[in-house]
Design a protein around this motif. Sequence first.
Motif, PDB file in Angstrom:
ATOM      1  N   PHE A 151      52.776  37.649  28.528  1.00  0.00           N
ATOM      2  CA  PHE A 151      52.417  37.855  29.931  1.00  0.00           C
ATOM      3  C   PHE A 151      51.001  38.411  30.040  1.00  0.00           C
ATOM      4  O   PHE A 151      50.178  37.903  30.816  1.00  0.00           O
ATOM      5  N   TRP A 152      50.692  39.452  29.260  1.00  0.00           N
ATOM      6  CA  TRP A 152      49.371  40.070  29.330  1.00  0.00           C
ATOM      7  C   TRP A 152      48.298  39.208  28.686  1.00  0.00           C
ATOM      8  O   TRP A 152      47.135  39.210  29.126  1.00  0.00           O
ATOM      9  N   SER A 157      43.643  35.481  29.874  1.00  0.00           N
ATOM     10  CA  SER A 157      43.008  34.161  29.933  1.00  0.00           C
ATOM     11  C   SER A 157      42.791  33.702  31.372  1.00  0.00           C
ATOM     12  O   SER A 157      41.830  32.978  31.671  1.00  0.00           O
ATOM     13  N   MET A 158      43.680  34.122  32.283  1.00  0.00           N
ATOM     14  CA  MET A 158      43.557  33.734  33.685  1.00  0.00           C
ATOM     15  C   MET A 158      42.385  34.436  34.376  1.00  0.00           C
ATOM     16  O   MET A 158      41.747  33.867  35.262  1.00  0.00           O
ATOM     17  N   GLY A 159      42.106  35.693  34.003  1.00  0.00           N
ATOM     18  CA  GLY A 159      41.042  36.454  34.657  1.00  0.00           C
ATOM     19  C   GLY A 159      39.704  35.732  34.653  1.00  0.00           C
ATOM     20  O   GLY A 159      39.137  35.432  35.723  1.00  0.00           O
ATOM     21  N   ALA A 202      40.232  40.921  32.224  1.00  0.00           N
ATOM     22  CA  ALA A 202      40.613  40.480  30.880  1.00  0.00           C
ATOM     23  C   ALA A 202      40.356  41.547  29.823  1.00  0.00           C
ATOM     24  O   ALA A 202      41.222  41.815  28.974  1.00  0.00           O
ATOM     25  N   ASN A 203      39.174  42.172  29.870  1.00  0.00           N
ATOM     26  CA  ASN A 203      38.750  43.031  28.762  1.00  0.00           C
ATOM     27  C   ASN A 203      39.011  44.517  28.971  1.00  0.00           C
ATOM     28  O   ASN A 203      39.057  45.278  27.997  1.00  0.00           O
TER      29      ASN A 203
END
Length: 268
Positions: A151-152, A157-159, A202-203
């Motif tokens: 999930f995370w 990757s979506m961000g 993401a980061n």
Amino acid sequence: MDLASILGIVLSFTLMIFGMVFGDDGIDFGKTATFIHVPSMLITFGGSFMAILAQSESLGAFAGSLKSITLIMKVTLASESEIIHKIIDLSNVARKEGLLALEEAANEVEDEFLKKGILLIVDGTDPELVRSILESELTAIEDRHGSTIGFWENIASMGPAWGMIGTLIGLINMLKELDDPSNIGAPMSTALITTFYGSVLANWIATPVALKLKAKSAKEIRMKEVIVEGLLSIQAGENPRVIEEKLKSFLAPAERASFSEGQEGGEA
């Protein structure tokens, strides 16, 4: 509370804010307003999480995965060394009083996985069946952990992907307004800041959470593997000293040394 996780998240955010407000003329907190853009937040954060919601099994599963961020704040109290000590204590009981005596010892065990294994042994279950049952549970645990970690990883990757979508939206709007330079600023801001938000999501949040959950999962699985090997060794009637040496192979060299020193201190 896991101070490493809390400090990492808080200090990385603090340093990011410091980079925003610091300049040649000193610190200006008014600069932070430049980085607040609600439409860009909706595109990046909203788009990322809603895309993950769309691929989730259910709304409840999505909410449960989202709440898993709290797990990185919790400290894992048990360790491989403590589990090995417990297994050795149980092996001494079994050696002196027999396997049936472990049923009483199981009542004092808090770990449900360990208790389940002890009761299987006490019931006289075939060793291969004991291994099969416990390893099946281990596989189920890994699958559940993998789903949460995934999930995370998907959020990570979506961000940036949704940040790029926001950038394209901003560039399209900017190109439509090229004939009026006064209207270029807002679309350009959207184009740039959505990429920034995607990278932050993401980061700063998703990737650290995924990696921390992965490390916690690996530690839990490793401790349960120690339990499986230890219980099967007890059932086979192996000497406690042999069981100790076998289980110490799960420890890093430094941990083995401290484990041995602790044993000597206890015996003294």
